[in-house]
Design a protein around this motif. Structure first.
Motif, PDB file in Angstrom:
ATOM      1  N   ALA A  37       0.829  -1.206   0.000  1.00 59.84           N
ATOM      2  CA  ALA A  37       0.000   0.000   0.000  1.00 59.84           C
ATOM      3  C   ALA A  37       0.865   1.259   0.000  1.00 59.84           C
ATOM      4  O   ALA A  37       0.562   2.231  -0.702  1.00 59.84           O
ATOM      5  N   ARG A  42      -0.952   4.586  -1.295  1.00 61.42           N
ATOM      6  CA  ARG A  42      -2.247   4.506  -0.619  1.00 61.42           C
ATOM      7  C   ARG A  42      -2.038   4.058   0.815  1.00 61.42           C
ATOM      8  O   ARG A  42      -0.968   3.637   1.192  1.00 61.42           O
ATOM      9  N   SER A  43      -3.115   4.103   1.575  1.00 60.69           N
ATOM     10  CA  SER A  43      -3.080   3.463   2.883  1.00 60.69           C
ATOM     11  C   SER A  43      -4.268   2.518   2.963  1.00 60.69           C
ATOM     12  O   SER A  43      -5.311   2.776   2.363  1.00 60.69           O
TER      13      SER A  43
END
Length: 50
Positions: A37, A42-43
Motif C-alpha cells: 500500500a 495509498r493506505s
C-alpha cells in the motif's frame, strides 16, 4: 506412590509453537500489505484486504 503426568509437555510445546507461527504469519502478512500500500501511495482502510 507417585503419579506420573499424562503428558511430558510435548503437546504444550506444539500448541505454543503453532500459536507463535500463526502470530508471525499474521504480523508478516500485515507488514507486506502495508508495504504494498505504501509503494502504491495509498493506505489500507480498516478491514480492507485484497
Amino acid at each position: 506412590m507417585k503419579s506420573r503426568p499424562v503428558s511430558n509437555g510435548t503437546s504444550g510445546n506444539v500448541v505454543l509453537t503453532l500459536i507463535g507461527w500463526a502470530a508471525w504469519a499474521a504480523f508478516t502478512g500485515s507488514v507486506l500489505l502495508e508495504t504494498v500500500a505504501l509503494l502504491r501511495g495509498r493506505s489500507l482502510q480498516r478491514g480492507q484486504y485484497p
